[in-house]
Design an enzyme around this catalytic site. Structure first.
Site, PDB file in Angstrom:
ATOM      1  N   LYS A  54       0.845  -1.201   0.000  1.00 61.16           N
ATOM      2  CA  LYS A  54       0.000   0.000   0.000  1.00 61.16           C
ATOM      3  C   LYS A  54       0.879   1.249   0.000  1.00 61.16           C
ATOM      4  O   LYS A  54       0.617   2.210  -0.731  1.00 61.16           O
ATOM      5  CB  LYS A  54      -0.930   0.002   1.229  1.00 61.16           C
ATOM      6  CG  LYS A  54      -2.046  -1.046   1.124  1.00 61.16           C
ATOM      7  CD  LYS A  54      -2.848  -1.209   2.420  1.00 61.16           C
ATOM      8  CE  LYS A  54      -3.887  -2.308   2.279  1.00 61.16           C
ATOM      9  NZ  LYS A  54      -4.647  -2.580   3.498  1.00 61.16           N
ATOM     10  N   GLN A  98      -4.412  -1.388   9.856  1.00 60.11           N
ATOM     11  CA  GLN A  98      -4.402  -2.696   9.206  1.00 60.11           C
ATOM     12  C   GLN A  98      -4.992  -3.762  10.133  1.00 60.11           C
ATOM     13  O   GLN A  98      -4.655  -3.845  11.310  1.00 60.11           O
ATOM     14  CB  GLN A  98      -2.954  -3.068   8.810  1.00 60.11           C
ATOM     15  CG  GLN A  98      -2.827  -4.365   8.011  1.00 60.11           C
ATOM     16  CD  GLN A  98      -3.450  -4.299   6.629  1.00 60.11           C
ATOM     17  OE1 GLN A  98      -3.565  -3.239   6.037  1.00 60.11           O
ATOM     18  NE2 GLN A  98      -3.884  -5.439   6.113  1.00 60.11           N
ATOM     19  N   ASP A 121     -10.869   3.292   4.592  1.00 60.42           N
ATOM     20  CA  ASP A 121     -11.339   1.908   4.465  1.00 60.42           C
ATOM     21  C   ASP A 121     -12.870   1.838   4.395  1.00 60.42           C
ATOM     22  O   ASP A 121     -13.432   0.794   4.094  1.00 60.42           O
ATOM     23  CB  ASP A 121     -10.898   1.089   5.692  1.00 60.42           C
ATOM     24  CG  ASP A 121      -9.564   0.381   5.492  1.00 60.42           C
ATOM     25  OD1 ASP A 121      -9.325  -0.128   4.382  1.00 60.42           O
ATOM     26  OD2 ASP A 121      -8.777   0.335   6.462  1.00 60.42           O
TER      27      ASP A 121
HETATM   28  N1  GUN Z   1      -6.877  -6.487   6.308  1.00 61.09           N
HETATM   29  C1  GUN Z   1      -7.263  -7.214   5.247  1.00 61.09           C
HETATM   30  N2  GUN Z   1      -7.883  -6.409   4.336  1.00 61.09           N
HETATM   31  C2  GUN Z   1      -7.877  -5.169   4.850  1.00 61.09           C
HETATM   32  C3  GUN Z   1      -8.362  -3.905   4.382  1.00 61.09           C
HETATM   33  O1  GUN Z   1      -8.945  -3.761   3.300  1.00 61.09           O
HETATM   34  N3  GUN Z   1      -8.150  -2.850   5.217  1.00 61.09           N
HETATM   35  C4  GUN Z   1      -7.518  -2.966   6.406  1.00 61.09           C
HETATM   36  N4  GUN Z   1      -7.374  -1.881   7.151  1.00 61.09           N
HETATM   37  N5  GUN Z   1      -7.070  -4.125   6.868  1.00 61.09           N
HETATM   38  C5  GUN Z   1      -7.246  -5.217   6.091  1.00 61.09           C
END
Ligand code: GUN
Length: 288
Positions: A54, A98, A121
């Site tokens: 990311k 995350q 998110d």
């Molecule tokens: N863990 C797995 N997928 C995601 C996501 O899309 N966002 C976040 N913050 N954590 C994750």
């Protein structure tokens, strides 16, 4: 029939290029560089890889990204304090915590603490509510990425029976919600299946679009798929050091009309949509 491969890697690259141009224009106009703050608690190797990807994507598209790494023993209050600091920091536009979080931390409490305007998110209840009502502020990254993949393959959702396997807050629930909305990428007839669903195969075999998001390696077998269906695989499971999806790819691709690979399908799309949301967050905050 061998299925059309819905290439998330290529589509993600195209979208990230578009976002880079939008970011450059925004920065030139406003003098502001959109900034994503990512928070990683603990040492889960898969999470560390996701967060690194990311960050790299942010940098390539001209967004600023900072990583806040916290130890696995971090208390809930310490994490809440960090989130509060990131909310107060006007140079930060998007906050991404995350998941999963270590067990001493109440995930919901932390996600609720993220300011809705910085919630890239789209996990905050205000943003979920707006999505459900069909007036989204941010679209959740993974379901939005799936919608983009369907559009790129010219797959009609209107009137289609979409079956979503899984009812998670991150994928299953928002995915079903987006598919049922009025308009482009929506207007589907949606069924959500989960671990308590009876006669699962009977239901999945009626799907024109089958979206697997249950986190069980190769759970969806060819007999569960109607010939000609579109199959979207959201799963990323590590089996003997190999990544496999929730779909048994080889047999299913022989009967589906379109399918996403793992890796290289939905995964890269999540990142592309996150960048778009970070730019949206910056726009919303600059115009306030
Ligand atoms: N863990 C797995 N997928 C995601 C996501 O899309 N966002 C976040 N913050 N954590 C994750």
């Amino acid at each position: 029939m061998t299925a059309q491969i819905l290439d998330g890697k290529a589509l993600s690259a195209k979208l990230r290029h578009e976002t880079a141009a939008d970011v450059a224009e925004f920065t030139q106009k406003t003098g502001v560089t959109p900034h994503l703050a990512a928070v990683l608690v603990g040492e889960d190797p898969a999470s560390a890889v996701y967060v690194r990807n990311k960050q790299r994507a942010c940098e390539q598209a001209g967004l600023k990204s900072t990583l806040h790494r916290l130890s696995p023993e971090t208390s809930q209050q310490e994490l809440l304090d960090l989130v509060a600091r990131l909310i107060d920091d006007n140079s930060v536009h998007g906050i991404l915590v995350q998941l999963p979080l270590p067990k001493q931390i109440d995930e919901r409490l932390v996600l609720d603490a993220v300011h809705p305007l910085k919630d890239v998110d789209a996990f905050h209840p205000e943003n979920v509510g707006l999505l459900v009502q069909g007036r989204p502020r941010f679209l959740p990254c993974t379901p939005w990425g799936v919608q983009q993949l369907l559009a790129s393959g010219n797959i009609e959702t209107a009137g289609a029976h979409a079956v979503v396997l899984g009812r998670s807050e991150i994928v299953g629930k928002p995915m079903a919600n987006m598919l049922v909305q009025r308009g482009k990428g929506g207007d589907a007839t949606v069924t959500i299946c989960h671990s308590k669903t009876r006669d699962l195969t009977e239901i999945t075999r009626t799907a024109d679009i089958l979206i697997a998001a249950i986190g069980l390696p190769e759970f969806v077998t060819a007999e569960m798929v109607k010939p000609g269906a579109v199959v979207i695989d959201v799963g990323i499971n590590r089996v003997n050091d190999k990544l496999v999806g929730d779909v048994a790819y080889e047999p299913v691709k022989e009967i589906a009309s379109a399918i996403t690979p793992v890796p290289g399908g939905v995964g890269p799309m999540t990142i592309a949509m996150l960048l778009k949301n970070t730019l949206t967050a910056a726009r919303l905050q600059v115009s306030r």
